[in-house]
Design a protein around this motif. Structure first.
Motif, mmCIF file in Angstrom:
data_model
loop_
_atom_site.group_PDB
_atom_site.id
_atom_site.type_symbol
_atom_site.label_atom_id
_atom_site.label_comp_id
_atom_site.label_asym_id
_atom_site.label_seq_id
_atom_site.Cartn_x
_atom_site.Cartn_y
_atom_site.Cartn_z
ATOM 1 N N GLU A 85 10.670 -11.240 17.574
ATOM 2 C CA GLU A 85 11.596 -10.539 16.693
ATOM 3 C C GLU A 85 13.024 -10.956 17.022
ATOM 4 N N ILE A 86 13.747 -11.375 16.005
ATOM 5 C CA ILE A 86 15.117 -11.860 16.189
ATOM 6 C C ILE A 86 16.006 -11.203 15.145
ATOM 7 N N TYR A 87 17.174 -10.757 15.586
ATOM 8 C CA TYR A 87 18.139 -10.178 14.660
ATOM 9 C C TYR A 87 18.806 -11.282 13.843
ATOM 10 N N GLU A 88 19.518 -10.901 12.795
ATOM 11 C CA GLU A 88 20.147 -11.857 11.880
ATOM 12 C C GLU A 88 21.092 -12.822 12.583
ATOM 13 N N ASP A 89 21.743 -12.356 13.657
ATOM 14 C CA ASP A 89 22.698 -13.218 14.361
ATOM 15 C C ASP A 89 22.019 -14.162 15.357
ATOM 16 N N GLY A 90 20.671 -14.111 15.446
ATOM 17 C CA GLY A 90 19.929 -15.003 16.322
ATOM 18 C C GLY A 90 19.610 -14.411 17.683
ATOM 19 N N THR A 91 20.043 -13.184 17.938
ATOM 20 C CA THR A 91 19.786 -12.542 19.221
ATOM 21 C C THR A 91 18.357 -12.000 19.256
ATOM 22 N N PRO A 92 17.592 -12.337 20.313
ATOM 23 C CA PRO A 92 16.225 -11.804 20.416
ATOM 24 C C PRO A 92 16.231 -10.290 20.608
ATOM 25 N N LYS A 93 15.277 -9.616 19.989
ATOM 26 C CA LYS A 93 15.189 -8.159 20.078
ATOM 27 C C LYS A 93 15.000 -7.711 21.527
ATOM 28 N N TRP A 94 14.208 -8.456 22.306
ATOM 29 C CA TRP A 94 13.958 -8.052 23.694
ATOM 30 C C TRP A 94 15.261 -8.021 24.494
ATOM 31 N N PHE A 95 16.195 -8.920 24.180
ATOM 32 C CA PHE A 95 17.464 -8.954 24.907
ATOM 33 C C PHE A 95 18.272 -7.693 24.636
ATOM 34 N N ILE A 96 18.343 -7.298 23.374
ATOM 35 C CA ILE A 96 19.076 -6.088 23.006
ATOM 36 C C ILE A 96 18.423 -4.866 23.642
ATOM 37 N N ASP A 97 17.084 -4.835 23.671
ATOM 38 C CA ASP A 97 16.377 -3.719 24.299
ATOM 39 C C ASP A 97 16.707 -3.617 25.789
ATOM 40 N N LYS A 98 16.689 -4.755 26.488
ATOM 41 C CA LYS A 98 17.015 -4.764 27.920
ATOM 42 C C LYS A 98 18.470 -4.362 28.143
ATOM 43 N N LEU A 99 19.361 -4.845 27.304
ATOM 44 C CA LEU A 99 20.771 -4.499 27.411
ATOM 45 C C LEU A 99 20.975 -3.001 27.196
ATOM 46 N N SER A 100 20.242 -2.443 26.257
ATOM 47 C CA SER A 100 20.318 -1.010 25.986
ATOM 48 C C SER A 100 19.813 -0.198 27.182
ATOM 49 N N GLU A 101 18.715 -0.647 27.788
ATOM 50 C CA GLU A 101 18.194 0.032 28.980
ATOM 51 C C GLU A 101 19.222 0.014 30.100
ATOM 52 N N TYR A 102 19.863 -1.137 30.291
ATOM 53 C CA TYR A 102 20.896 -1.256 31.322
ATOM 54 C C TYR A 102 22.061 -0.306 31.033
ATOM 55 N N ALA A 103 22.503 -0.287 29.785
ATOM 56 C CA ALA A 103 23.628 0.567 29.403
ATOM 57 C C ALA A 103 23.295 2.043 29.607
ATOM 58 N N ASP A 104 22.057 2.423 29.301
ATOM 59 C CA ASP A 104 21.653 3.815 29.486
ATOM 60 C C ASP A 104 21.668 4.221 30.958
ATOM 61 N N GLY A 105 21.476 3.246 31.847
ATOM 62 C CA GLY A 105 21.449 3.534 33.277
ATOM 63 C C GLY A 105 22.826 3.569 33.933
ATOM 64 N N LEU A 106 23.850 3.154 33.213
ATOM 65 C CA LEU A 106 25.193 3.156 33.782
ATOM 66 C C LEU A 106 25.734 4.575 33.909
#
Length: 83
Positions: A36-57
């Motif tokens: 799964e890739i977003y329109e800008d070419g970013t993989p969905k898994w990357f955004i998910d991992k980034l979101s998990e990291y942000a939630d832990g801050l």
């Protein structure tokens, strides 16, 4: 025993699957694709991992906007003064 294999070249999968199926005792060979890739070419898994990291801050892990730009200006000055 469960073994996960991550392939960069998906063309190799047919060979690997055939090889694994010929090993005595293999129960199954399955594929999980995370394409799964977003329109800008970013993989969905990357955004998910980034979101998990942000939630832990926590607040203690962050700096203010003013501190960020002060550090950036300081670094720019250091870089330009080396020339």
């Amino acid at each position: 025993m469960i073994v996960n294999i991550e392939l960069e070249n998906t063309a190799d999968f047919a060979f690997i699957k055939q090889l694994l199926e010929n090993i005595k005792g293999i129960k199954s060979v399955s594929v999980e694709q995370d394409n799964e890739i977003y329109e800008d070419g970013t993989p969905k898994w990357f955004i998910d991992k980034l979101s998990e990291y942000a939630d832990g801050l926590e607040e203690k892990d962050m700096i203010s906007e003013e501190e960020f730009f002060a550090n950036a200006r300081k670094k720019v000055c250091e870089l330009y003064s080396r020339k």
